[in-house]
Design a protein around this motif. Structure first.
Motif, PDB file in Angstrom:
ATOM      1  N   LEU A   1      11.402  -5.784  11.534  1.00 50.76           N
ATOM      2  CA  LEU A   1      12.018  -7.105  11.396  1.00 50.76           C
ATOM      3  C   LEU A   1      13.526  -7.011  11.177  1.00 50.76           C
ATOM      4  O   LEU A   1      14.282  -7.824  11.714  1.00 50.76           O
ATOM      5  CB  LEU A   1      11.354  -7.881  10.267  1.00 50.76           C
ATOM      6  CG  LEU A   1       9.933  -8.358  10.572  1.00 50.76           C
ATOM      7  CD1 LEU A   1       9.242  -8.838   9.311  1.00 50.76           C
ATOM      8  CD2 LEU A   1       9.948  -9.437  11.630  1.00 50.76           C
TER       9      LEU A   1
ATOM     10  N   HIS B   1       9.444 -12.411   7.239  1.00 45.12           N
ATOM     11  CA  HIS B   1      10.063 -11.234   6.635  1.00 45.12           C
ATOM     12  C   HIS B   1       9.990 -11.319   5.113  1.00 45.12           C
ATOM     13  O   HIS B   1       9.681 -10.333   4.438  1.00 45.12           O
ATOM     14  CB  HIS B   1      11.504 -11.099   7.114  1.00 45.12           C
ATOM     15  CG  HIS B   1      12.116  -9.779   6.827  1.00 45.12           C
ATOM     16  ND1 HIS B   1      13.340  -9.420   7.321  1.00 45.12           N
ATOM     17  CD2 HIS B   1      11.702  -8.707   6.104  1.00 45.12           C
ATOM     18  CE1 HIS B   1      13.639  -8.207   6.898  1.00 45.12           C
ATOM     19  NE2 HIS B   1      12.653  -7.762   6.152  1.00 45.12           N
TER      20      HIS B   1
ATOM     21  N   CYS C   1       8.856  -4.221   7.813  1.00 45.67           N
ATOM     22  CA  CYS C   1      10.198  -4.610   7.348  1.00 45.67           C
ATOM     23  C   CYS C   1      11.272  -3.979   8.219  1.00 45.67           C
ATOM     24  O   CYS C   1      12.244  -4.643   8.591  1.00 45.67           O
ATOM     25  CB  CYS C   1      10.397  -4.200   5.896  1.00 45.67           C
ATOM     26  SG  CYS C   1       9.527  -5.257   4.739  1.00 45.67           S
TER      27      CYS C   1
END
Length: 94
Positions: A55, A79, A52
């Protein structure tokens, strides 16, 4: 290094794949595909929080993304999947 990363993922050695992708990113940090490959490696290795973060950094790095850009849409879907599997449903919906 790319061949080694491909071999590691085919053998399902995801921690090794992550280590190789991290080395590739360190040697070529300006290539966008290396950031995405690192996020995929983190995801496959079960490190959803790290995926995460990668991203989010990647999405912040992009500028002037045209509306309805397919590539960016795929990144957002990935995501969302990572967030969903991490149990962060509210962030996934956002």
């Amino acid at each position: 290094m790319n061949d080694l990363s491909t071999l590691a993922v085919h053998l399902r050695h995801y921690d090794d794949y992550l280590a190789v992708r991290l080395q590739i990113l360190k040697s070529q940090p300006r290539m966008r595909r290396n950031w995405l490959a690192l996020a995929v490696a983190q995801y496959l290795a079960g490190r959803h929080a790290a995926a995460c973060q990668t991203l989010v950094y990647y999405e912040d790095m992009l500028r002037d993304v045209p509306d309805r850009d397919v590539e960016f849409g795929e990144v957002l879907l990935f995501h969302a999947r990572v967030l969903e599997e991490a149990g962060e449903y509210e962030r996934c919906l956002d």
